[in-house]
Write a protein that holds these residues in place. Sequence first.
Motif, PDB file in Angstrom:
ATOM      1  N   PRO A 141      52.369 -68.684 -18.931  1.00 18.05           N
ATOM      2  CA  PRO A 141      51.111 -69.011 -18.746  1.00 18.05           C
ATOM      3  C   PRO A 141      50.213 -68.431 -20.120  1.00 18.05           C
ATOM      4  N   SER A 142      49.398 -69.313 -20.732  1.00 15.02           N
ATOM      5  CA  SER A 142      48.752 -68.815 -22.039  1.00 15.02           C
ATOM      6  C   SER A 142      47.063 -68.909 -21.856  1.00 15.02           C
ATOM      7  N   MET A 143      46.603 -69.565 -21.026  1.00 10.94           N
ATOM      8  CA  MET A 143      45.257 -69.614 -20.790  1.00 10.94           C
ATOM      9  C   MET A 143      44.556 -68.342 -20.864  1.00 10.94           C
ATOM     10  N   PRO A 144      44.713 -67.571 -19.789  1.00 14.09           N
ATOM     11  CA  PRO A 144      44.155 -66.356 -19.896  1.00 14.09           C
ATOM     12  C   PRO A 144      43.891 -65.573 -21.327  1.00 14.09           C
ATOM     13  N   ALA A 149      39.737 -64.444 -20.558  1.00 10.09           N
ATOM     14  CA  ALA A 149      39.527 -64.127 -19.488  1.00 10.09           C
ATOM     15  C   ALA A 149      40.762 -63.416 -18.730  1.00 10.09           C
ATOM     16  N   SER A 150      40.381 -62.580 -17.819  1.00 12.34           N
ATOM     17  CA  SER A 150      41.403 -61.653 -17.085  1.00 12.34           C
ATOM     18  C   SER A 150      40.945 -61.079 -15.749  1.00 12.34           C
ATOM     19  N   GLY A 151      41.871 -60.493 -14.911  1.00 13.31           N
ATOM     20  CA  GLY A 151      41.483 -60.140 -13.577  1.00 13.31           C
ATOM     21  C   GLY A 151      41.838 -61.089 -12.592  1.00 13.31           C
ATOM     22  N   ARG A 152      42.042 -60.369 -11.300  1.00 14.03           N
ATOM     23  CA  ARG A 152      42.544 -61.257 -10.065  1.00 14.03           C
ATOM     24  C   ARG A 152      41.442 -62.091  -9.677  1.00 14.03           C
ATOM     25  N   PRO A 153      41.864 -63.430  -9.436  1.00 10.94           N
ATOM     26  CA  PRO A 153      40.554 -64.275  -8.779  1.00 10.94           C
ATOM     27  C   PRO A 153      40.338 -63.691  -7.539  1.00 10.94           C
ATOM     28  N   GLU A 154      38.633 -63.954  -7.457  1.00 12.47           N
ATOM     29  CA  GLU A 154      38.023 -63.395  -6.162  1.00 12.47           C
ATOM     30  C   GLU A 154      38.130 -64.491  -5.217  1.00 12.47           C
ATOM     31  N   THR A 155      37.776 -64.091  -3.773  1.00 13.44           N
ATOM     32  CA  THR A 155      38.105 -65.189  -2.584  1.00 13.44           C
ATOM     33  C   THR A 155      36.675 -64.596  -1.706  1.00 13.44           C
ATOM     34  N   LEU A 156      36.083 -65.866  -1.365  1.00  7.24           N
ATOM     35  CA  LEU A 156      35.125 -65.716  -0.475  1.00  7.24           C
ATOM     36  C   LEU A 156      35.598 -66.132   0.898  1.00  7.24           C
ATOM     37  N   ASP A 157      36.515 -66.720   1.294  1.00 13.82           N
ATOM     38  CA  ASP A 157      36.809 -66.996   2.525  1.00 13.82           C
ATOM     39  C   ASP A 157      38.156 -66.646   2.934  1.00 13.82           C
ATOM     40  N   GLY A 158      38.769 -65.899   2.120  1.00 10.61           N
ATOM     41  CA  GLY A 158      40.110 -65.261   2.460  1.00 10.61           C
ATOM     42  C   GLY A 158      41.219 -66.106   2.429  1.00 10.61           C
ATOM     43  N   GLN A 159      40.866 -67.321   2.023  1.00  8.99           N
ATOM     44  CA  GLN A 159      42.157 -68.637   1.804  1.00  8.99           C
ATOM     45  C   GLN A 159      42.026 -68.987   0.459  1.00  8.99           C
ATOM     46  N   ASN A 160      40.895 -69.297  -0.139  1.00  8.94           N
ATOM     47  CA  ASN A 160      40.630 -70.053  -1.449  1.00  8.94           C
ATOM     48  C   ASN A 160      40.257 -68.996  -2.419  1.00  8.94           C
ATOM     49  N   MET A 161      40.805 -69.401  -3.727  1.00  4.61           N
ATOM     50  CA  MET A 161      40.285 -68.641  -4.772  1.00  4.61           C
ATOM     51  C   MET A 161      39.194 -69.195  -5.519  1.00  4.61           C
ATOM     52  N   GLU A 162      38.470 -68.295  -5.962  1.00  8.44           N
ATOM     53  CA  GLU A 162      37.371 -68.742  -7.053  1.00  8.44           C
ATOM     54  C   GLU A 162      37.892 -68.851  -8.344  1.00  8.44           C
ATOM     55  N   PRO A 163      37.579 -69.945  -9.181  1.00  5.11           N
ATOM     56  CA  PRO A 163      38.095 -69.823 -10.484  1.00  5.11           C
ATOM     57  C   PRO A 163      37.369 -68.990 -11.330  1.00  5.11           C
ATOM     58  N   HIS A 164      38.241 -68.456 -12.205  1.00  4.19           N
ATOM     59  CA  HIS A 164      37.197 -67.590 -13.241  1.00  4.19           C
ATOM     60  C   HIS A 164      36.400 -68.564 -14.228  1.00  4.19           C
ATOM     61  N   HIS A 167      34.069 -69.255 -20.973  1.00  5.58           N
ATOM     62  CA  HIS A 167      33.197 -70.164 -22.183  1.00  5.58           C
ATOM     63  C   HIS A 167      32.629 -71.538 -21.580  1.00  5.58           C
ATOM     64  N   GLY A 168      32.273 -71.276 -19.926  1.00  6.94           N
ATOM     65  CA  GLY A 168      31.571 -72.218 -19.516  1.00  6.94           C
ATOM     66  C   GLY A 168      32.609 -73.330 -18.703  1.00  6.94           C
ATOM     67  N   LEU A 169      34.013 -72.821 -18.813  1.00  8.30           N
ATOM     68  CA  LEU A 169      34.918 -73.534 -18.166  1.00  8.30           C
ATOM     69  C   LEU A 169      35.406 -72.864 -17.024  1.00  8.30           C
ATOM     70  N   GLN A 170      35.786 -73.674 -15.691  1.00  8.26           N
ATOM     71  CA  GLN A 170      36.201 -72.904 -14.497  1.00  8.26           C
ATOM     72  C   GLN A 170      37.979 -73.234 -14.844  1.00  8.26           C
ATOM     73  N   VAL A 171      38.418 -71.903 -14.586  1.00 13.34           N
ATOM     74  CA  VAL A 171      39.669 -71.583 -15.128  1.00 13.34           C
ATOM     75  C   VAL A 171      40.471 -71.085 -14.125  1.00 13.34           C
ATOM     76  N   ASN A 172      41.677 -71.395 -13.652  1.00  9.59           N
ATOM     77  CA  ASN A 172      42.670 -70.693 -12.840  1.00  9.59           C
ATOM     78  C   ASN A 172      44.217 -70.642 -13.630  1.00  9.59           C
ATOM     79  N   SER A 173      44.925 -69.725 -13.326  1.00 14.94           N
ATOM     80  CA  SER A 173      46.342 -69.623 -13.960  1.00 14.94           C
ATOM     81  C   SER A 173      47.123 -68.595 -13.170  1.00 14.94           C
ATOM     82  N   ILE A 174      48.499 -68.692 -13.075  1.00 15.77           N
ATOM     83  CA  ILE A 174      49.343 -67.833 -12.507  1.00 15.77           C
ATOM     84  C   ILE A 174      49.376 -66.290 -13.322  1.00 15.77           C
TER      85      ILE A 174
END
Length: 364
Positions: A141-144, A149-164, A167-174
């Motif tokens: 993975p190279s997008m972080p 961007a860095s840090g673990r993704p947050e979750t609001l419902d305990g099931q789904n991840m919030e994207p980082h 630069h105005g982009l929603q991002v997720n990466s392993i």
Amino acid sequence: MTAISEAQLQPLLQAVTDPGSGRTLGEAKAIRSIKVEGTDVAIDVELGYPAASQHAALRAALVAAAKGVAGVGNVSVGISTRVVAHAVQRGVQLLPGVKNIIAVASGKGGVGKSTTAANLALALAAEGARVGVLDADVYGPSMPLMLGASGRPETLDGQNMEPHVAHGLQVNSIGFLVDDDQAMIWRGPMATQALEQLLRQTRWQELDYLIVDMPPGTGDIQLTLSQRVPVTGAVIVTTPQDIALIDAKKGLKMFEKVGVPILGIVENMAVHVCSNCGHAEHIFGAEGGAKMAAQYGTELLAALPLAMSIRAQADSGTPTVAAEPDGEVAALYKALARKVTAKIAAQGKDYSAKFPTISISKNS
């Protein structure tokens, strides 16, 4: 004085060429309304893809066309954008919160695919779209790093991840879920499952386009992605030399076999211009991408330079389009973004949302 009519204006306005797609506004069915009050004319245009940087030129062309009718005075032009979902592979459901998915792929590593994907995403956002990036390269993975961007993704419902958001982009990466030096020693099925979770358990929020930075090659992960993920179209990245083109052709054929439209080819590192003397040199050969596009009946979308600044800016977490938004290289990426999304806008739309849901009850 003869009254000005919509019928006089219509053919002139419809003949204006959209600079992004190369089609006339009539062909694109982009003119929504023409209103005439005395000598004043108001025109509303709706584009099917983001092209904020081209609005001024398009507005000027429409004003000039309208003034081709004798007696026209003030002309006002409103330009809006409406991105809709387009058709994907048969039998694959669209992703909630995502209208269109663009896969950025290459047959081999080291051709600048991730840099191209990051800058394409930033260019789309600069042109006015809501954009996300999924880093699908589980093993590398190279997008972080590229998007700072860095840090673990947050979750609001305990099931789904919030994207980082970077630069105005929603991002997720392993890369957000493991340490930088942790090797992903996974067999194909495990990597594939992880990737599907990243894709489907991220709460993407009303994206016009999700850019998927594909891993290099045509193995398990790539095949699963191309078969199970609703891909609107694929962009193939290559460098000009034969050894890269051989593998890029394999990536292209994989998408063709699973029914994913090829949007075109990006030739990366096409020419190097010396930062000291300005001498231009084709280090990896010339026009390989153009020849491949001609061979497979697709389009060469862009020929991007080999420049130290592109590498340095990506490594620093602020890719070129964000670092130098008004620069020459950013303009190349924005032109690429407009070409890609204009081609998507010309494709068939997705009508699945219009069909009723059929449920069968045991009691009926």
